[in-house]
Design a protein around this motif. Structure first.
Motif, PDB file in Angstrom:
ATOM      1  N   ALA A  98     -46.060  -4.809 -44.593  1.00  0.00           N
ATOM      2  CA  ALA A  98     -46.211  -2.975 -45.092  1.00  0.00           C
ATOM      3  C   ALA A  98     -46.045  -2.216 -43.433  1.00  0.00           C
ATOM      4  O   ALA A  98     -45.094  -1.092 -44.557  1.00  0.00           O
ATOM      5  CB  ALA A  98     -46.897  -3.036 -45.578  1.00  0.00           C
ATOM      6  N   GLY A  99     -46.462  -2.166 -42.769  1.00  0.00           N
ATOM      7  CA  GLY A  99     -46.001  -1.008 -42.092  1.00  0.00           C
ATOM      8  C   GLY A  99     -45.024  -1.286 -40.978  1.00  0.00           C
ATOM      9  O   GLY A  99     -44.514   0.075 -40.882  1.00  0.00           O
ATOM     10  N   MET A 104     -39.282   1.438 -40.621  1.00  0.00           N
ATOM     11  CA  MET A 104     -37.869   1.503 -40.528  1.00  0.00           C
ATOM     12  C   MET A 104     -37.009   2.719 -40.818  1.00  0.00           C
ATOM     13  O   MET A 104     -36.137   3.107 -40.881  1.00  0.00           O
ATOM     14  CB  MET A 104     -37.555  -0.101 -41.359  1.00  0.00           C
ATOM     15  CG  MET A 104     -36.131   0.263 -41.413  1.00  0.00           C
ATOM     16  SD  MET A 104     -35.520  -1.788 -42.399  1.00  0.00           S
ATOM     17  CE  MET A 104     -36.271  -1.052 -44.557  1.00  0.00           C
ATOM     18  N   TYR A 105     -37.965   3.073 -41.954  1.00  0.00           N
ATOM     19  CA  TYR A 105     -37.535   4.725 -42.852  1.00  0.00           C
ATOM     20  C   TYR A 105     -37.961   5.878 -41.804  1.00  0.00           C
ATOM     21  O   TYR A 105     -37.932   6.905 -42.282  1.00  0.00           O
ATOM     22  CB  TYR A 105     -39.021   5.113 -43.980  1.00  0.00           C
ATOM     23  CG  TYR A 105     -37.971   4.076 -44.605  1.00  0.00           C
ATOM     24  CD1 TYR A 105     -37.126   4.062 -45.498  1.00  0.00           C
ATOM     25  CD2 TYR A 105     -37.921   2.617 -45.375  1.00  0.00           C
ATOM     26  CE1 TYR A 105     -36.247   3.120 -46.581  1.00  0.00           C
ATOM     27  CE2 TYR A 105     -38.067   1.608 -45.857  1.00  0.00           C
ATOM     28  CZ  TYR A 105     -37.077   1.477 -47.256  1.00  0.00           C
ATOM     29  OH  TYR A 105     -36.108   1.515 -48.125  1.00  0.00           O
ATOM     30  N   MET A 106     -38.925   5.430 -40.790  1.00  0.00           N
ATOM     31  CA  MET A 106     -38.906   7.023 -39.462  1.00  0.00           C
ATOM     32  C   MET A 106     -37.995   7.073 -39.409  1.00  0.00           C
ATOM     33  O   MET A 106     -37.573   8.138 -38.056  1.00  0.00           O
ATOM     34  CB  MET A 106     -40.158   6.544 -38.523  1.00  0.00           C
ATOM     35  CG  MET A 106     -41.572   5.735 -39.391  1.00  0.00           C
ATOM     36  SD  MET A 106     -42.910   5.717 -38.383  1.00  0.00           S
ATOM     37  CE  MET A 106     -42.533   6.963 -37.080  1.00  0.00           C
ATOM     38  N   PHE A 113     -40.347   4.581 -30.624  1.00  0.00           N
ATOM     39  CA  PHE A 113     -41.957   4.999 -30.552  1.00  0.00           C
ATOM     40  C   PHE A 113     -42.511   3.474 -30.094  1.00  0.00           C
ATOM     41  O   PHE A 113     -42.703   3.218 -30.176  1.00  0.00           O
ATOM     42  CB  PHE A 113     -41.614   6.243 -30.877  1.00  0.00           C
ATOM     43  CG  PHE A 113     -43.480   6.239 -30.609  1.00  0.00           C
ATOM     44  CD1 PHE A 113     -43.926   6.820 -29.574  1.00  0.00           C
ATOM     45  CD2 PHE A 113     -44.620   5.599 -31.792  1.00  0.00           C
ATOM     46  CE1 PHE A 113     -45.375   6.882 -29.052  1.00  0.00           C
ATOM     47  CE2 PHE A 113     -45.805   5.761 -31.132  1.00  0.00           C
ATOM     48  CZ  PHE A 113     -46.282   6.678 -29.966  1.00  0.00           C
ATOM     49  N   ILE A 114     -41.708   2.880 -31.662  1.00  0.00           N
ATOM     50  CA  ILE A 114     -42.901   1.291 -31.996  1.00  0.00           C
ATOM     51  C   ILE A 114     -42.611   0.295 -30.382  1.00  0.00           C
ATOM     52  O   ILE A 114     -43.302  -0.246 -30.076  1.00  0.00           O
ATOM     53  CB  ILE A 114     -42.393   1.400 -32.958  1.00  0.00           C
ATOM     54  CG1 ILE A 114     -43.133   2.182 -33.850  1.00  0.00           C
ATOM     55  CG2 ILE A 114     -43.533  -0.775 -33.728  1.00  0.00           C
ATOM     56  CD1 ILE A 114     -44.347   2.380 -34.338  1.00  0.00           C
ATOM     57  N   VAL A 115     -41.130   0.598 -30.571  1.00  0.00           N
ATOM     58  CA  VAL A 115     -40.338  -0.665 -29.301  1.00  0.00           C
ATOM     59  C   VAL A 115     -41.359  -0.352 -28.394  1.00  0.00           C
ATOM     60  O   VAL A 115     -42.009  -1.168 -27.722  1.00  0.00           O
ATOM     61  CB  VAL A 115     -38.855  -0.675 -29.204  1.00  0.00           C
ATOM     62  CG1 VAL A 115     -38.660  -1.400 -27.812  1.00  0.00           C
ATOM     63  CG2 VAL A 115     -38.498  -0.861 -30.221  1.00  0.00           C
ATOM     64  N   LEU A 116     -41.665   1.011 -27.405  1.00  0.00           N
ATOM     65  CA  LEU A 116     -42.232   1.476 -26.496  1.00  0.00           C
ATOM     66  C   LEU A 116     -44.232   0.635 -26.845  1.00  0.00           C
ATOM     67  O   LEU A 116     -44.037   0.028 -25.552  1.00  0.00           O
ATOM     68  CB  LEU A 116     -42.696   3.107 -25.707  1.00  0.00           C
ATOM     69  CG  LEU A 116     -42.860   3.469 -24.908  1.00  0.00           C
ATOM     70  CD1 LEU A 116     -42.140   2.711 -23.541  1.00  0.00           C
ATOM     71  CD2 LEU A 116     -42.751   4.831 -25.009  1.00  0.00           C
ATOM     72  N   VAL A 117     -44.465   1.370 -27.888  1.00  0.00           N
ATOM     73  CA  VAL A 117     -45.612   0.235 -27.869  1.00  0.00           C
ATOM     74  C   VAL A 117     -45.439  -0.644 -27.768  1.00  0.00           C
ATOM     75  O   VAL A 117     -47.459  -1.103 -27.128  1.00  0.00           O
ATOM     76  CB  VAL A 117     -46.564   1.251 -29.184  1.00  0.00           C
ATOM     77  CG1 VAL A 117     -48.167   0.667 -29.557  1.00  0.00           C
ATOM     78  CG2 VAL A 117     -46.503   2.829 -29.710  1.00  0.00           C
ATOM     79  N   THR A 226     -36.903  -5.295 -19.455  1.00  0.00           N
ATOM     80  CA  THR A 226     -35.585  -5.468 -20.003  1.00  0.00           C
ATOM     81  C   THR A 226     -35.155  -5.941 -21.166  1.00  0.00           C
ATOM     82  O   THR A 226     -33.931  -5.047 -22.078  1.00  0.00           O
ATOM     83  CB  THR A 226     -35.237  -6.642 -19.158  1.00  0.00           C
ATOM     84  OG1 THR A 226     -35.267  -6.447 -17.186  1.00  0.00           O
ATOM     85  CG2 THR A 226     -33.223  -6.594 -18.849  1.00  0.00           C
ATOM     86  N   GLN A 227     -35.992  -6.648 -21.554  1.00  0.00           N
ATOM     87  CA  GLN A 227     -35.279  -6.583 -23.248  1.00  0.00           C
ATOM     88  C   GLN A 227     -35.477  -5.761 -23.756  1.00  0.00           C
ATOM     89  O   GLN A 227     -34.750  -5.589 -25.246  1.00  0.00           O
ATOM     90  CB  GLN A 227     -36.247  -8.396 -24.201  1.00  0.00           C
ATOM     91  CG  GLN A 227     -36.610  -9.676 -22.612  1.00  0.00           C
ATOM     92  CD  GLN A 227     -35.340 -10.041 -22.616  1.00  0.00           C
ATOM     93  OE1 GLN A 227     -33.912 -10.287 -23.288  1.00  0.00           O
ATOM     94  NE2 GLN A 227     -35.098 -10.745 -21.516  1.00  0.00           N
ATOM     95  N   CYS A 228     -36.621  -4.804 -24.021  1.00  0.00           N
ATOM     96  CA  CYS A 228     -37.138  -4.039 -25.035  1.00  0.00           C
ATOM     97  C   CYS A 228     -35.714  -2.812 -24.590  1.00  0.00           C
ATOM     98  O   CYS A 228     -35.199  -1.937 -25.644  1.00  0.00           O
ATOM     99  CB  CYS A 228     -38.089  -3.100 -24.252  1.00  0.00           C
ATOM    100  SG  CYS A 228     -40.100  -3.975 -25.180  1.00  0.00           S
TER     101      CYS A 228
END
Length: 456
Positions: A98-99, A104-106, A113-117, A226-228
């Motif tokens: 759900a999160g 995804m709609y952001m 930002f989520i990838v960085l976190v 690197t992967q991010c």
């Protein structure tokens, strides 16, 4: 339900580590089995390590009962341990899905930002394990230098990323323009500062441990940062190149666990003895079906298929475009037998479905090896999970071990078979040129078009 926190530090005896407690700041827990190995996340669990319940938990349950309230543990009290794990894992899986749907709609900025976190949390979990296992409590500047290298690496990768997609806009600012022009030089200077600081921090009694942790930090940077960076590249080539692979890995993990839980009997690999062939096959079939169906519907919406481009006129991200050929319906002739049975000579669907089929197969066959690699890593250090952040799942690395491997494959696959020259990126590079160079470029393009008869 909270696990009991022990204050003992890890005891290292040769290659065996008897305990890595939550009290040392790592959040990892050790659960050696009878054969000297530890458990890990599985698709079929026969017997799991039972959490240690402290007195405070029992007091809280009694207090909740006296007040007529239902405590969390009362939901599955009396059930076998494997069913308790099933319930806990299921609840948090639904919450995470759900999160993910909400994020995804952001749009691309929210997802970035989520990838960085996630990257920061995964890096912390890996560094914490090394910090506990190798007793690096007395090593000077170890943690500070680890985080410094993370910041320096992100400065380089995010700088490269921003220059590729927003270089024209950033170059318009006289304060930012030098940072764009000399970005790689600045990045290398930052790394040299960290490298020299490490050399100056060397202590005679800790040489070996310090070099081990120096390598540990760089491997963590290679695996995570690197992967991010590759994930962000996939994301900005079109949300579908991010959402579909991520969703496939999630689907594979869920259905491998469900099928293995109920009918799994045949062990798959010694590294993870609770993984079963039944779960592996069931997860693979579900992944391919989900990937093709989800791709078919996503191809209909430019929001998912259009590359993320920066509009130099409106200074906004643009997610509206004419879908590329890979996302437009193409006609395919059916074999005679299928045409006879279906009573139609051909079918139409986007070529992207072929790519989705390939991604689904790779996620099913190769993706789990990211999990096996993580299982081997955890067994090497006798830990059950990377952390206890996500009840029923472990840490962030326990959830994203397969994602990193698949993200790299998607990036290489896209670069090899899909990517074409982007006019938008060429325009951004053109805007970064000096004015005299822009005029030279314009005259050369004009002369070329006139010679080709496209301009009169």
């Amino acid at each position: 339900m909270e696990t009991e926190v022990r204050q003992r530090q890890p005891h290292v005896d040769g290659d065996n580590i008897s305990e890595v407690s939550a009290g040392d700041g790592t959040g990892t827990t050790v659960a050696p089995s009878d054969d000297g190995t530890s458990g890990d996340k599985t698709d079929a669990t026969k017997e799991d390590v039972k959490p240690i319940v402290g007195d405070s938990d029992r007091d809280q349950d009694r207090s909740s009962s006296r007040k007529g309230m239902l405590s969390p543990s009362a939901i599955y009290k009396g059930l076998p341990q494997r069913w308790q794990n099933w319930i806990i894992r299921g609840i948090y899986t639904i919450a995470m899905i759900a999160g993910f749907a909400a994020v995804m709609y952001m749009g691309p900025i929210g997802l970035s930002f989520i990838v960085l976190v996630v990257q920061i949390k995964c890096f912390k979990e890996i560094i914490d394990i090394g910090y506990a296992v190798y007793k690096t409590y007395e090593l000077p500047w170890f943690r500070s230098l680890s985080w410094y290298f993370l910041i320096a690496s992100n400065y380089y990768y995010y700088g490269e990323f921003l220059t590729d997609y927003f270089g024209g806009f950033l170059s318009n600012s006289r304060w930012v323009q030098p940072m764009v022009t000399y970005h790689r030089f600045i990045s290398f200077v930052l790394y040299l500062i960290g490298f020299c600081s490490f050399v100056l921090s060397l202590v005679k009694t800790h040489y070996l441990k310090q070099f081990i942790m120096f390598c540990w930090t760089h491997i963590a940077l290679l695996i995570v940062v690197t992967q991010c960076h590759l994930i962000l590249q996939n994301l900005f080539e079109g949300l579908v190149w991010f959402i579909i692979p991520v969703s496939m890995v999630i689907t594979n993990d869920i259905w491998a666990y469900i099928v293995g839980f109920f009918i799994g009997k045949t062990p798959l690999i010694k590294l993870s003895p609770k993984k079963t062939w039944e779960g592996f096959i069931g997860g693979g079939v579900a992944t391919v079906i989900f990937g093709v169906v989800a791709s078919y519907y996503m191809c209909k919406y430019p929001y998912f298929t259009c590359p993320v481009e920066f509009n130099t006129t409106t200074h906004e991200l643009d997610l509206d475009c004419e879908p590329g050929p890979v996302f437009q319906n193409s006609e395919y002739q059916l074999p005679k037998l299928l045409a006879l049975l279906s009573r139609r000579p051909s079918v139409e669907f986007p070529p992207f479905l072929f790519h989705a089929l390939v991604l689904g197969i790779v996620c099913s066959l190769i993706g789990p090896f990211g999990g096996f690699f993580a299982s081997g890593f955890k067994r090497a250090f006798k830990i059950k999970d990377f952390a206890d952040t996500l009840p029923g799942h472990g840490g962030f690395m326990d959830r994203f071990d397969c994602q990193y491997l698949i993200a790299t494959f998607v990036n290489v696959y896209y670069s090899s078979f899909i990517r074409t020259v982007s006019p938008q990126k060429l325009v951004l590079q053109f805007l970064q040129l000096k004015q005299e160079d822009q005029l030279k470029m314009y005259n050369r393009i004009r002369d070329y078009l006139m010679n080709e008869g496209l301009l009169s």
